[in-house]
Design a protein around this motif. Sequence first.
Motif, PDB file in Angstrom:
ATOM      1  N   ASP A   1       0.826  -1.092  -0.001  1.00 17.95           N
ATOM      2  CA  ASP A   1      -0.065  -0.138  -0.174  1.00 17.95           C
ATOM      3  C   ASP A   1       0.953   1.265   0.009  1.00 17.95           C
ATOM      4  N   GLU A   2       2.081   1.246   0.781  1.00 18.19           N
ATOM      5  CA  GLU A   2       2.817   2.239   0.625  1.00 18.19           C
ATOM      6  C   GLU A   2       3.432   2.561  -0.603  1.00 18.19           C
ATOM      7  N   LYS A   3       3.934   1.599  -1.248  1.00 18.07           N
ATOM      8  CA  LYS A   3       4.497   1.818  -2.712  1.00 18.07           C
ATOM      9  C   LYS A   3       3.536   2.281  -3.667  1.00 18.07           C
ATOM     10  N   ASN A   4       2.103   2.094  -3.500  1.00 22.47           N
ATOM     11  CA  ASN A   4       1.277   2.452  -4.411  1.00 22.47           C
ATOM     12  C   ASN A   4       0.952   3.955  -4.222  1.00 22.47           C
ATOM     13  N   ARG A   5       0.961   4.150  -2.963  1.00 23.22           N
ATOM     14  CA  ARG A   5       0.868   5.692  -2.502  1.00 23.22           C
ATOM     15  C   ARG A   5       1.991   6.555  -2.830  1.00 23.22           C
ATOM     16  N   THR A   6       3.019   6.018  -2.921  1.00 26.44           N
ATOM     17  CA  THR A   6       4.384   6.675  -3.502  1.00 26.44           C
ATOM     18  C   THR A   6       4.083   6.859  -4.946  1.00 26.44           C
ATOM     19  N   GLU A   7       3.955   5.817  -5.709  1.00 25.07           N
ATOM     20  CA  GLU A   7       3.805   6.086  -7.098  1.00 25.07           C
ATOM     21  C   GLU A   7       2.846   6.947  -7.548  1.00 25.07           C
ATOM     22  N   THR A   8       1.848   7.071  -7.048  1.00 24.87           N
ATOM     23  CA  THR A   8       0.518   7.944  -7.180  1.00 24.87           C
ATOM     24  C   THR A   8       1.028   9.353  -6.811  1.00 24.87           C
ATOM     25  N   TRP A   9       1.728   9.618  -5.847  1.00 24.63           N
ATOM     26  CA  TRP A   9       2.255  10.893  -5.570  1.00 24.63           C
ATOM     27  C   TRP A   9       3.169  11.291  -6.654  1.00 24.63           C
ATOM     28  N   HIS A  10       4.200  10.474  -6.846  1.00 21.26           N
ATOM     29  CA  HIS A  10       5.247  10.738  -7.885  1.00 21.26           C
ATOM     30  C   HIS A  10       4.504  10.783  -9.443  1.00 21.26           C
ATOM     31  N   GLN A  11       3.391  10.364  -9.699  1.00 23.67           N
ATOM     32  CA  GLN A  11       2.663  10.543 -11.005  1.00 23.67           C
ATOM     33  C   GLN A  11       2.072  11.845 -10.976  1.00 23.67           C
ATOM     34  N   SER A  12       1.570  12.189  -9.788  1.00 21.07           N
ATOM     35  CA  SER A  12       0.977  13.628  -9.668  1.00 21.07           C
ATOM     36  C   SER A  12       1.924  14.879  -9.720  1.00 21.07           C
TER      37      SER A  12
END
Length: 61
Positions: A2-13
């Motif tokens: 879950d933490e990795k998914n949030r980091t990827e989403t933040w990075h994409q944003s």
Amino acid sequence: MDEKNRTETWHQSLQAVLSALNQTLCAARVGSLILGYTRSRKVDKRSDPYHVYIKNRVSMI
């Protein structure tokens, strides 16, 4: 996971925001160059001795 998914989403944003900012800055730079060039050409036309002569000559006729 879950933490990795949030980091990827933040990075994409962040990438999307930076991309939009970069496009805006490039557009502003081009617009300012065009505006500056256009204004400089108008000043040249007004102070051109030939145009001043023609203007004075037409007003005398």
